[in-house]
Design a protein around this motif. Structure first.
Motif, PDB file in Angstrom:
ATOM      1  N   TYR A 210      -2.863   5.507 -11.718  1.00  0.00           N
ATOM      2  CA  TYR A 210      -2.940   4.553 -10.617  1.00  0.00           C
ATOM      3  C   TYR A 210      -1.665   3.723 -10.450  1.00  0.00           C
ATOM      4  O   TYR A 210      -1.024   3.727  -9.395  1.00  0.00           O
ATOM      5  N   VAL A 211      -1.272   3.018 -11.490  1.00  0.00           N
ATOM      6  CA  VAL A 211      -0.103   2.137 -11.396  1.00  0.00           C
ATOM      7  C   VAL A 211       1.176   2.951 -11.244  1.00  0.00           C
ATOM      8  O   VAL A 211       2.091   2.543 -10.519  1.00  0.00           O
ATOM      9  N   SER A 212       1.235   4.125 -11.883  1.00  0.00           N
ATOM     10  CA  SER A 212       2.417   4.987 -11.724  1.00  0.00           C
ATOM     11  C   SER A 212       2.617   5.382 -10.271  1.00  0.00           C
ATOM     12  O   SER A 212       3.742   5.392  -9.756  1.00  0.00           O
ATOM     13  N   ASN A 213       1.518   5.703  -9.586  1.00  0.00           N
ATOM     14  CA  ASN A 213       1.603   6.068  -8.169  1.00  0.00           C
ATOM     15  C   ASN A 213       2.016   4.873  -7.307  1.00  0.00           C
ATOM     16  O   ASN A 213       2.749   5.032  -6.324  1.00  0.00           O
ATOM     17  N   MET A 218       6.173   2.595  -4.008  1.00  0.00           N
ATOM     18  CA  MET A 218       6.988   1.445  -3.626  1.00  0.00           C
ATOM     19  C   MET A 218       8.478   1.793  -3.687  1.00  0.00           C
ATOM     20  O   MET A 218       9.252   1.419  -2.793  1.00  0.00           O
ATOM     21  N   GLU A 219       8.868   2.477  -4.743  1.00  0.00           N
ATOM     22  CA  GLU A 219      10.274   2.839  -4.897  1.00  0.00           C
ATOM     23  C   GLU A 219      10.736   3.740  -3.755  1.00  0.00           C
ATOM     24  O   GLU A 219      11.833   3.564  -3.220  1.00  0.00           O
ATOM     25  N   ALA A 220       9.895   4.698  -3.372  1.00  0.00           N
ATOM     26  CA  ALA A 220      10.249   5.608  -2.274  1.00  0.00           C
ATOM     27  C   ALA A 220      10.355   4.853  -0.949  1.00  0.00           C
ATOM     28  O   ALA A 220      11.242   5.127  -0.135  1.00  0.00           O
ATOM     29  N   THR A 221       9.459   3.900  -0.737  1.00  0.00           N
ATOM     30  CA  THR A 221       9.487   3.108   0.502  1.00  0.00           C
ATOM     31  C   THR A 221      10.744   2.249   0.565  1.00  0.00           C
ATOM     32  O   THR A 221      11.373   2.121   1.623  1.00  0.00           O
ATOM     33  N   ALA A 222      11.114   1.668  -0.569  1.00  0.00           N
ATOM     34  CA  ALA A 222      12.330   0.852  -0.614  1.00  0.00           C
ATOM     35  C   ALA A 222      13.578   1.710  -0.413  1.00  0.00           C
ATOM     36  O   ALA A 222      14.505   1.322   0.308  1.00  0.00           O
ATOM     37  N   MET A 295       6.884  -6.283   0.885  1.00  0.00           N
ATOM     38  CA  MET A 295       6.145  -5.031   0.982  1.00  0.00           C
ATOM     39  C   MET A 295       4.651  -5.274   0.958  1.00  0.00           C
ATOM     40  O   MET A 295       4.136  -5.999   0.106  1.00  0.00           O
ATOM     41  N   LEU A 296       3.958  -4.663   1.920  1.00  0.00           N
ATOM     42  CA  LEU A 296       2.504  -4.649   1.951  1.00  0.00           C
ATOM     43  C   LEU A 296       2.016  -3.412   1.218  1.00  0.00           C
ATOM     44  O   LEU A 296       2.587  -2.330   1.364  1.00  0.00           O
TER      45      LEU A 296
END
Length: 312
Positions: A210-213, A218-222, A295-296
């Motif tokens: 869960y947290v890994s995803n 988030m990293e990909a969005t940034a 980020m939302l």
């Protein structure tokens, strides 16, 4: 400039119940209830009264928005919801809501296939629509779910969270300058497609990833905006539980004071509306600085991970 959130209205029920009072006599152990209250920090769950229908909740939200903003330039209405079945098939939910404001002629579309990530998917759709049809001036985005027509046991996701009722109305403006949507990202992990109906073993494996995803999403969005996770000024999270963000903080080293966590204990998880409610609260309190990037996040069983990067 770009598609931006011009205004946001949140409607929460006055009735707030504790997880233990909602789930009493359901056969759950005291240890399980203790997990929710002490470790997950879920103290209050907003509950609609049984007589209040979903269209009434949405109408109330739009009424408040209309007192603040003209809706004359709205060209499209989107309705995001987590629960796939909310009203009878021939009920005409959106017609009932929009006709109250003389807006029933507007094209309206529902987004629900991504469970609690549906609100972020709706923002993605809105952004794509305005890119393809730049003549669109404003989009009214409605997000609402309520389980007051179902037994309280349906609100409980085992050892994880309890679902509360809420409604949110966002006025999205094409060409806005504040709270501009920079990037939207939806990812899914099909290993856990069973979602709400997952076995205890499947849910355990989901929680392990869960947290890994969340971090990778988030990293990909940034990165899509030439940023790293550490470059974010703020995170407006989903409120599934405190444990999720405790682990996130531990693994990323992100500053706790830059994640808006106040609402977890106050209202807990309200389907796909958590991040929108957190944004409204953060703006009301002046928590966001002008020009900051935030980020939302909204995560749905199934499993879907939604992220939207905005500039305040």
């Amino acid at each position: 400039m770009g598609l931006a959130i011009k205004d946001i209205i949140v409607c929460l029920p006055e009735r707030i119940e504790s997880p233990s009072s909602l789930l009493e006599d359901q056969g759950y152990s005291k240890g399980e209830m203790h997990l929710l209250s002490k470790y997950h920090r879920l103290k209050g769950i907003p509950i609609r009264e049984e007589r209040q229908t979903l269209d009434q909740s949405l109408i109330e939200c739009v009424q408040i928005l209309k007192k603040k903003q003209s809706l004359d330039q709205v060209d499209v209405v989107l309705y995001a919801h987590s629960s796939h079945v909310q009203v009878p098939g021939d009920y005409g939910l959106m017609y009932n809501v929009l006709s109250h404001f003389g807006m029933e002629h507007l094209p309206s579309y529902g987004i629900s296939q991504l469970n609690c990530a549906s609100s972020i998917a709706a923002m993605d759709l809105a952004k794509r629509m305005t890119e393809c049809q730049p003549e669109i001036r404003q989009i009214l985005l409605l997000c609402a779910d309520q389980f007051n027509f179902l037994p309280n046991s349906w609100r409980y996701i085992r050892k994880s969270t309890v679902l509360g009722d809420s409604a949110v109305a966002l006025l999205l403006e094409n060409g806005g300058e504040r709270n501009v949507i920079q990037s939207v990202n939806i990812i899914n992990d099909t290993r856990f497609h069973a979602g709400y109906y997952a076995t205890e073993e499947e849910m355990g494996k989901f929680n392990q990833n869960y947290v890994s995803n969340i971090i990778s999403g988030m990293e990909a969005t940034a990165r899509a905006c030439g940023m790293e996770l550490a470059d974010l000024d703020y995170i407006l999270p989903h409120n599934v539980n405190w444990t999720t963000w405790k682990e996130f903080l531990h693994r990323t080293g992100f500053d706790k004071e830059r994640i808006y966590l106040d609402m977890i204990s106050r209202i807990g998880h309200t389907f796909s509306n958590d991040a929108m409610i957190n944004l409204s609260e953060a703006m009301t309190r002046g928590w966001l600085e002008k020009g900051s990037k935030f980020m939302l996040t909204s995560i749905g069983l199934g499993s879907f991970f939604g992220f939207a990067l905005l500039k305040h």
